[in-house]
Design an enzyme around this catalytic site. Structure first.
Site, short mmCIF file in Angstrom:
data_model
loop_
_atom_site.label_atom_id
_atom_site.label_comp_id
_atom_site.label_asym_id
_atom_site.label_seq_id
_atom_site.Cartn_x
_atom_site.Cartn_y
_atom_site.Cartn_z
NE ARG A 1 -2.55 1.55 3.46
CZ ARG A 1 -2.86 1.13 4.57
NH1 ARG A 1 -4.40 0.66 4.79
NH2 ARG A 1 -2.20 1.25 5.94
CE LYS B 1 -1.78 5.24 7.29
NZ LYS B 1 -3.53 5.72 7.44
CD GLU C 1 -11.50 6.27 5.15
OE1 GLU C 1 -10.81 5.55 5.79
OE2 GLU C 1 -11.48 7.44 4.77
N1 PXG Z 1 -9.20 4.81 7.56
C1 PXG Z 1 -8.37 6.32 7.42
C2 PXG Z 1 -8.43 7.18 6.98
C3 PXG Z 1 -6.80 5.81 8.00
O1 PXG Z 1 -6.09 6.36 8.36
C4 PXG Z 1 -7.59 3.26 8.17
C5 PXG Z 1 -9.20 3.61 7.66
C6 PXG Z 1 -7.62 2.04 8.76
O2 PXG Z 1 -6.62 1.75 8.12
P1 PXG Z 1 -6.02 0.29 8.48
O3 PXG Z 1 -5.15 0.02 7.54
O4 PXG Z 1 -4.92 0.79 9.30
O5 PXG Z 1 -6.31 -1.21 8.97
C7 PXG Z 1 -6.64 4.39 8.69
C8 PXG Z 1 -5.87 3.75 8.97
C9 PXG Z 1 -1.74 7.18 13.49
C10 PXG Z 1 -2.88 5.82 12.52
O6 PXG Z 1 -0.66 6.71 13.77
C11 PXG Z 1 -3.76 5.91 11.43
C12 PXG Z 1 -3.94 4.74 11.27
C13 PXG Z 1 -3.62 3.29 11.24
C14 PXG Z 1 -2.66 2.98 12.41
C15 PXG Z 1 -2.04 4.44 12.70
O7 PXG Z 1 -2.33 7.83 13.43
N2 PXG Z 1 -4.79 4.85 9.74
#
Ligand code: PXG
Length: 289
Positions: free
Chosen positions: A52, A151, A184
């Protein structure tokens, strides 16, 4: 020994881990990142996170100056060097230092930063009692403006919604897309359970395709819980039997109230509880494969 931070091939003590103030990651949010977790020394779905990251970079025309396999090794080494087994890992790739002005061609040397640190969890009581959340009035970025599939280091869209949540006393906030459908939360994907079916917005609803989201969909299928990726409205959330959020930081966290409406009886539901406990098993089992 102080925490060791990886920056472009070298390790630095936390207090000395610094990059240029001319880095376009700082000046313009020009860069990409991943947030991952390690359980008992194994990074959960590391390959998926690295894939990703490289896809996000490709989408913003950022060439990461390192192969995927070397990146994987660098993540593992950063855990090892810090003797961390259960950790949160933040991997950042910036456009690099350049001159003032947007032009990405006037930068050089994208910077690769890997931070492995202890995990700041939500208060454990929220995993037992569930979160109360609201819908933010800030909508998710229009996919034609900046695709939520990327991301990127530019998280202001999410932060604006997070501020709305915090101002309402909530740790998370739901974001709708430009069509008014549920997308989301600010850093988590959202699921509901309705009549035994597990529902979540589809990839094209203006969401980040979460790696935890995908793991939960797979897990549900293996448990013979019917799943559907389908567009959802706020009404669908209000009348859901259960609701929960997923993310690498949050893992699986129940939601018991949305916009001051209790979800069902306001208690954490049985499907959520089952998926929470199965997810815990999965993150440890995955590492033993
Ligand atoms: N939506 C958004 C907008 C995110 O930023 C997710 C969904 C979930 O994705 P994953 O792949 O983690 O299941 C995210 C993930 C942080 C931090 O440090 C942010 C995320 C994940 C881990 C840490 O703010 N966001």
């Amino acid at each position: 020994m102080p925490l060791q931070i990886y920056i472009s091939g070298k390790y630095f003590d936390k207090d000395n881990a610094k990059i240029s103030v001319y880095d376009h990651g700082l000046l313009y949010g020009d860069g990409v990142f991943e947030g991952m977790r390690a359980y008992s020394g194994n990074v959960f779905r590391l390959t998926e996170h690295i894939d990703r990251l490289y896809e996000s970079a490709l989408a913003i025309c950022l060439k990461i100056p390192m192969s995927k396999s070397d990146m994987i090794e660098a993540v593992k080494k950063t855990l090892e060097i810090n003797s961390l087994k259960d950790a949160y890992i933040r991997l950042v790739v910036t456009r690099g230092a350049g001159s003032l002005g947007l032009d990405p061609n006037r930068t050089s040397d994208p910077q690769i930063i890997i931070i492995a640190d202890h995990i700041a969890l939500y208060d454990p009581k929220f995993y037992e009692e569930g979160l109360k959340i609201i819908t933010a009035s800030t909508i998710r970025n229009h996919p034609a403006a900046l695709s939520p599939r990327i991301k990127s280091l530019n998280y202001l869209n999410n932060i604006m919604a997070k501020i709305e949540g915090l101002q309402a006393g909530c740790m998370e906030a739901i974001m709708l897309n430009h069509k008014g459908e549920v997308a989301e939360c600010t850093g988590d994907n959202i699921f509901i359970v309705k009549r035994g079916e597990l529902l979540t917005p589809p990839k094209d609803a203006g969401i980040l395709e979460g790696i935890t989201r995908n793991a939960i969909l797979e897990l549900a299928e293996s448990l013979h819980i019917p799943t559907k990726e389908t567009s959802l409205t706020r009404h669908d959330l209000f009348v859901a039997d259960e609701c929960f959020l997923t993310g690498s930081a949050a893992e699986v966290i129940p939601v018991v109230s949305i916009d001051n409406r209790s979800i069902h009886d306001g208690c954490v539901g049985p499907v959520t509880k089952k998926l929470m406990s199965e997810f815990k098993k999965l993150v440890h089992a995955d590492g033993k494969k």
